[in-house]
Scaffold this motif. Sequence first.
Motif, PDB file in Angstrom:
ATOM      1  N   VAL A 170       0.845  -1.196   0.000  1.00 22.12           N
ATOM      2  CA  VAL A 170       0.000   0.000   0.000  1.00 22.12           C
ATOM      3  C   VAL A 170       0.883   1.250   0.000  1.00 22.12           C
ATOM      4  O   VAL A 170       0.662   2.192  -0.761  1.00 22.12           O
ATOM      5  N   ARG A 173       2.433   1.767  -3.324  1.00 21.25           N
ATOM      6  CA  ARG A 173       1.470   2.255  -4.305  1.00 21.25           C
ATOM      7  C   ARG A 173       1.197   3.746  -4.107  1.00 21.25           C
ATOM      8  O   ARG A 173       1.171   4.517  -5.071  1.00 21.25           O
ATOM      9  N   ILE A 174       1.016   4.160  -2.858  1.00 25.85           N
ATOM     10  CA  ILE A 174       0.748   5.584  -2.587  1.00 25.85           C
ATOM     11  C   ILE A 174       1.916   6.440  -3.076  1.00 25.85           C
ATOM     12  O   ILE A 174       1.726   7.481  -3.701  1.00 25.85           O
ATOM     13  N   ASP A 177       1.764   6.621  -6.881  1.00 23.33           N
ATOM     14  CA  ASP A 177       0.635   7.415  -7.361  1.00 23.33           C
ATOM     15  C   ASP A 177       0.828   8.904  -7.088  1.00 23.33           C
ATOM     16  O   ASP A 177       0.486   9.749  -7.916  1.00 23.33           O
ATOM     17  N   LEU A 178       1.367   9.219  -5.912  1.00 26.26           N
ATOM     18  CA  LEU A 178       1.571  10.641  -5.595  1.00 26.26           C
ATOM     19  C   LEU A 178       2.622  11.257  -6.513  1.00 26.26           C
ATOM     20  O   LEU A 178       2.495  12.390  -6.951  1.00 26.26           O
ATOM     21  N   PHE A 220      -3.174  13.987  -2.701  1.00 31.22           N
ATOM     22  CA  PHE A 220      -3.296  12.957  -1.659  1.00 31.22           C
ATOM     23  C   PHE A 220      -4.764  12.652  -1.355  1.00 31.22           C
ATOM     24  O   PHE A 220      -5.191  11.506  -1.414  1.00 31.22           O
ATOM     25  N   LEU A 223      -6.686  10.722  -4.113  1.00 30.71           N
ATOM     26  CA  LEU A 223      -6.375   9.352  -4.539  1.00 30.71           C
ATOM     27  C   LEU A 223      -7.668   8.540  -4.589  1.00 30.71           C
ATOM     28  O   LEU A 223      -8.507   8.666  -3.702  1.00 30.71           O
ATOM     29  N   VAL A 226      -9.022   6.717  -1.502  1.00 31.53           N
ATOM     30  CA  VAL A 226      -9.268   7.450  -0.259  1.00 31.53           C
ATOM     31  C   VAL A 226     -10.771   7.575  -0.081  1.00 31.53           C
ATOM     32  O   VAL A 226     -11.464   8.063  -0.967  1.00 31.53           O
ATOM     33  N   LEU A 241      -8.350   4.919   3.931  1.00 30.96           N
ATOM     34  CA  LEU A 241      -8.431   4.253   2.626  1.00 30.96           C
ATOM     35  C   LEU A 241      -9.597   3.273   2.587  1.00 30.96           C
ATOM     36  O   LEU A 241     -10.157   2.920   3.621  1.00 30.96           O
ATOM     37  N   VAL A 247      -3.965   6.797   6.800  1.00 31.74           N
ATOM     38  CA  VAL A 247      -2.656   7.268   6.320  1.00 31.74           C
ATOM     39  C   VAL A 247      -2.508   8.750   6.630  1.00 31.74           C
ATOM     40  O   VAL A 247      -3.396   9.542   6.326  1.00 31.74           O
TER      41      VAL A 247
END
Length: 591
Positions: A170, A173-174, A177-178, A220, A223, A226, A241, A247
Amino acid sequence: MKTKGVSNQEIAGVFDEMAGLLEAKGDSIFKIRAYQRAARVIEGLPGSLEEAVAAGEELKGLPGIGEAIRGKIHEYVTTGRVSALEKLKAEMPDGVLQLMNVPGIGPKTAMLIAREAGVSTVEGVEKAIADGRLQKLPRMGEKTAENILRNIRTLRTKDRRIPLGRAMPVVERIMADLRERCPALEKITPGGSVRRWQETVGDIDMMATTDDPEQAVKAFVGLPYVTRVLGKGVKKTSVILDNGLQVDLRIIDKESFGAMLQHFTGDRQHNIQLRDYANSMGLSLSEYGITDMKTGRMEKFTEEEAFYRRLGMDTPTPEIRHARGEIELARRHALPRLVEVGDIRGDLHMHSDWSDGRAPIEVMLEAAEEAGYQYVALTDHSSGRGIANGLTEERLRSQIGILRSMRGMAMKVLCGSEVDIRADGTLDYPDEVLAELDVVVASVHSAMGQSSEKMTERIIKAMRNPHVTVIGHPTTRLLGSREPVQADMEALFRAAVETGTAMEINASPERLDLNDTHVMRAKELGAPLVISTDSHSTGSLEKLRYGVAVARRWWCEARHILNTLPLEDFMAFIKTPKPERMRVFNQRLGG
DNA sequence: GCCGTTTTCGGCCCGACTGTTTTCAGTCG
């Protein structure tokens, strides 16, 4: 002395309860912290506190445990109660502690609700909110009530902590993606329990630097996975999430990144101890930097190492930041060099599609060779009760034949088996079959509910078998789904030394078995440890890092881990008759 | 309640965010 059979965990629980009640009462914050600190110290103790008391030990020299707490420990161990706690309970309204378990309800609110609304259960809080009673209390409003209600719901649905092995993807991935959604993002890294490689993770802390915080925050909270935004600011933003994980993202100037990394890696006790130490030097620490308390000037740090250096110390690796002596060693520049993934020379626990693995032998071995191992043991399951497509003696012999005639591998392929330890401590294969193998991993897979005495005896019996090399996943626990078996771990480690049997640290993220506290004690007693992946597919080979982290968390060096031995030395170990193996282990690895 | 190459008394880690407030208390990590 007569004792009551209490664990360190229970004793720690008493002091946490004391602390909670004192908080609600509004007692001195320092007294509360003293109890909390004592609880953490007690939890982290290697030996049994009860036994220490029974043996008449003084309990002196334990940090954070003075006269008063010592007395309470003694009282609890001998009588099973603590009068101070009972007195406190009597004077406080029922249910305060339970209410305080709800996020958003702290000591003050819990007392308010309990006293003014006469509510003592979480269900009662829900009712009071439905009636509108809670909202009428001072400093309570619609928004607060709504928040509490939502927190109660998540508290009921969500699993409290998840294995690190599930959190790590996770996090990755975050980060990816960010980076994609926020070009202005510079540094981004996890902190907290993820960075410390704790076995489970409650929530995820992330840290970032950027010239455009608004863009980063927007990316953020935007996403796709979220589901809820708990709080949004340019410095700190928290979200939930779709999988229930919380997070937190913190954004800071790049000049302070090192300080922030330090601050939000923790753990809590490490930071408290570190700040305490800094105070004694006239310095004050924060996530922004180090302030000289005389001049009021703050120094900033882009690198974490520079931050620690300013305090005159080396940087303890995140895994060992749990206030168990690492600060003292760092000050004396005496931190050990901990075992690393690259130190592991061979995997001693791996399955193929001959039993319950997913890949053919050749595929598994090629992957292992690619990982850079000098040796590997293939250890498919024994026939046992027919579970996991275990190998009959016949199939095992045929597998041995194939492995022995294999050509063209630079890596040494060892013939092995993961043999069931039956309920009575006997093994699935007769000795003459086991004698043909290079590596025998003996594991418990059934009758896990046995009494501690029986289980201990059972495993030690397996250790006494001259052909058993390693005890696999010794407690059989599965994080979040299966409790460890009851066994006297201390006795197992002593038997390991006595018989020359290694104990496995199973690196599978769902197992991590032995765990870090076991590892500490095993290491102390000199038991040989092995870190293996228990891979059932090629993808699992890289899970080794989770097992290495378990060893690192309690300061294991390469010399404590049997499979850091180069091939030649490892062969010398397994070719030596069993009790004598300890000599080889101690010689080759320097104990 | 703990602790001390500054101290046996007087300190004790530090800051962000929210909601209910007109300046801050409560909670969290």
